[in-house]
Scaffold this active site. Structure first.
Site, mmCIF file in Angstrom:
data_model
loop_
_atom_site.group_PDB
_atom_site.id
_atom_site.type_symbol
_atom_site.label_atom_id
_atom_site.label_comp_id
_atom_site.label_asym_id
_atom_site.label_seq_id
_atom_site.Cartn_x
_atom_site.Cartn_y
_atom_site.Cartn_z
ATOM 1 N N ASP A 52 43.756 25.892 20.519
ATOM 2 C CA ASP A 52 43.038 26.937 19.819
ATOM 3 C C ASP A 52 41.589 26.997 20.281
ATOM 4 O OD1 ASP A 52 45.277 27.649 18.415
ATOM 5 O OD2 ASP A 52 44.852 26.263 16.790
ATOM 6 N N TYR A 85 47.892 13.299 22.867
ATOM 7 C CA TYR A 85 46.637 13.770 22.293
ATOM 8 C C TYR A 85 45.753 12.567 21.964
ATOM 9 C CZ TYR A 85 48.304 18.568 21.494
ATOM 10 O OH TYR A 85 48.756 19.862 21.655
#
Length: 563
Positions: free
Chosen positions: A181, A240
């Site tokens: 995002d 991540y």
């Protein structure tokens, strides 16, 4: 067929049959001897046929040698006498999205008129990294500054994407392994698309593309792939990293809402006040507390306890409590977390930081961090921290994988980093194929391996990601604001935390039932870029309770939002 005056009628001769006479036939007649219209056919009807030659009203017979119509030859169909493959090769320009060759105009040089030579496209995987600050996410969007928009424009300028395909990335089958995002960073991500890799005058495609890209976006390499390769579907798992200041592991400040909800109700079981807060004056301000927090260092016991909570998330579990819009019975909530590694704390400037590496399958909405792609991680890290700092028993984590629905807040988005996607299954398949051929074979395929660029990636992370995150947190302490917003909450949504280790009925969320004093998270914690002085102005802006987000999304939308 012989036509005599007065014999024609609409039932015997249609207007369209008149059109079977050719202009060559009419040249043999004099202008005064034309075929009259048959009876019952008006001039308007005749005009509607294919025959457009004027007809005289004189009832003169046709000349004897023309009295009988010769059978007319039908025109040959387009491509007659050619194989389908040959016809398609000749008419390749007519496919969707390509430009047709313009006719040569007089007085224009040949170089300007000649159509650009078509160069072959090959399905490739681009290994990239980027700092997401200032970009509106990863995926291509019309009239928006995104990572893919910037990358695609650079490929067009270099010639890796032809001008014929420059107007629509769909033509080159662009796809990405993981969505991010606005503002989220990626040390590694992968974009698959059809590229022109043999470009005249471009000996090093990677170096040439990087020249066209801004320094915050880098191409590490590219590899030829199978023609059927698609980045998102071929990706097995993703890594991540989430990093946060170690002072978040400190327990809630005494007399705060969180402290009152998590301390034992029995005074005899009351735990001693943490030494940090025991030395803090009762009238200290948030700024005073923050200065002392940044000087605090997590001990070995604090880190070991946090690692124990992280281990509880490894393996296959139902993560419905770490996303939104999905029910416990939804099979897509069952995911496999391969590993969670907690690094030793490291001091940068005044603050000590903890880094957590999560390796798992595609993460669901909110599971790590950001909406919409990678927020599962955010919720997981949040529960680990809150459970660790509130002396919650380890077995509570197992209950959170059960059917009862609870609220798990989200960590600030600032600490999230996509390390890179992993393609183990694809690499095994091509390794098996490569055994039958030599590296010089045109069908030989290289594996997708980000670790081959570890040195360059680490340098990029330090220069463009870690440094910027720390520089952002120093003047605008977003992590401290977040934890204070959690601690001041006095409602019942997080009463499952604490030494009791149970989920009380008041903490269970029931669909359709409105809760009293629900936790509402501030939207600014979803941002990754802040300007000093603006944070206070945004303090009153609150989001709806996070369990309500994403409720209107269907399975297709939720699947697309996975990261």
């Amino acid at each position: 067929m012989e036509i005599k005056p007065g014999e024609g009628s609409s039932s015997q001769l249609s207007p369209s049959s008149l059109g079977k006479h050719t202009l060559e036939d009419n040249k043999t007649y004099s202008s005064s001897k034309r075929v009259p219209p048959p009876e019952g056919i008006s001039g308007e009807a005749e005009a509607g046929g294919q025959h457009t030659t004027a007809v005289d009203s004189t009832d003169a017979p046709l000349p004897e040698e023309k009295a009988t119509d010769a059978p007319k030859k039908k025109p040959a169909k387009k491509g007659a006498g050619k194989s389908r493959k040959a016809w398609k090769a000749e008419n390749r320009d007519s496919r969707r999205g390509t430009r047709r060759e313009k006719p040569v105009e007089e007085g224009v040089e040949g170089d300007e008129q000649a159509k650009t030579e078509r160069l072959p496209k090959r399905m490739c995987a681009l290994l990239i990294g980027f700092c997401g600050e200032g970009y509106n996410g990863m995926q291509i969007q019309p009239a928006a500054k995104t990572i893919e928009n910037t990358l695609f424009d650079a490929l067009v300028r270099v010639g890796a994407v032809s001008q014929d395909n420059a107007d629509d990335p769909v033509k080159v089958k662009i796809n990405r392994a993981a969505r991010t995002d606005a503002g989220v960073h990626a040390a590694g991500n992968l974009v698959s698309l059809k590229l022109i890799i043999d470009i005249p005058g471009v000996p090093d495609l990677v170096a040439r593309v990087n020249e066209e890209l801004p320094p915050e976006i880098r191409v590490w390499s590219y590899v030829r792939t199978r023609n059927s390769f698609q980045a998102r579907s071929a990706c097995d798992s993703r890594k991540y990293t989430y990093f946060f200041p170690s002072y978040l592991l400190l327990p809630a400040k005494p007399n705060s809402g969180m402290h009152k909800n998590t301390v034992p109700s029995d005074p005899s079981e009351s735990a001693a006040v943490h030494p940090f807060w025991a030395e803090t004056p009762s009238d200290s301000t948030p700024a005073d507390d923050l200065r002392r927090k940044r000087q605090w260092r997590a001990g070995p016991g604090d880190v070991a306890k946090f690692r124990e909570f992280a281990k509880k998330f490894e393996g296959t579990h139902n993560f419905h409590n770490f996303t939104v819009g999905q029910d416990f019975k939804d099979k897509s909530c069952i995911r496999f977390m391969r590993s969670i590694e907690v690094a030793d704390p490291v001091v940068y400037g005044e603050t000590e930081w903890v880094s957590v590496l999560l390796h798992g399958q595609s993460f669901m909405l909110h599971q790590i961090v950001r909406k919409p792609a990678s927020c599962t991680q955010r919720k997981m890290i949040c529960v680990m921290i809150l459970a660790c700092r509130s002396n919650t028993p380890l077995h509570l984590i197992e209950e959170l994988f059960g059917p009862r629905r609870i609220l798990a807040p989200k960590m600030p988005a600032l600490g999230l980093l996509l390390e890179y996607p992993i393609f183990d299954s694809y690499n095994r398949k091509i390794a098996a194929d490569n055994e039958k051929m030599s590296p010089t074979d045109p069908n030989f395929r290289q594996p997708i391996d980000f670790e081959a660029h570890r040195e360059a990636i680490e340098q990029f992370k330090q220069e463009w990601i870690y440094t910027r995150v720390r520089a952002t947190e120093q003047p605008v302490p977003i992590f401290d604001e977040w934890i204070r917003s959690i601690d001041k909450y006095a409602g019942k949504d997080m009463t499952y935390l604490g030494p009791r280790g149970v989920i009380p009925p008041e903490a269970v969320m029931t669909p359709g039932v409105r809760r009293e004093n629900p936790l509402r998270e501030k939207r600014k914690f979803d941002a990754v870029k802040f300007v000093e002085g603006e944070v206070a102005a945004e303090a009153d802006e609150e989001a709806e309770a996070s369990d309500e987000e994403g409720q209107g999304l269907g399975k297709a939308e939720l699947a697309e939002m996975e990261g």
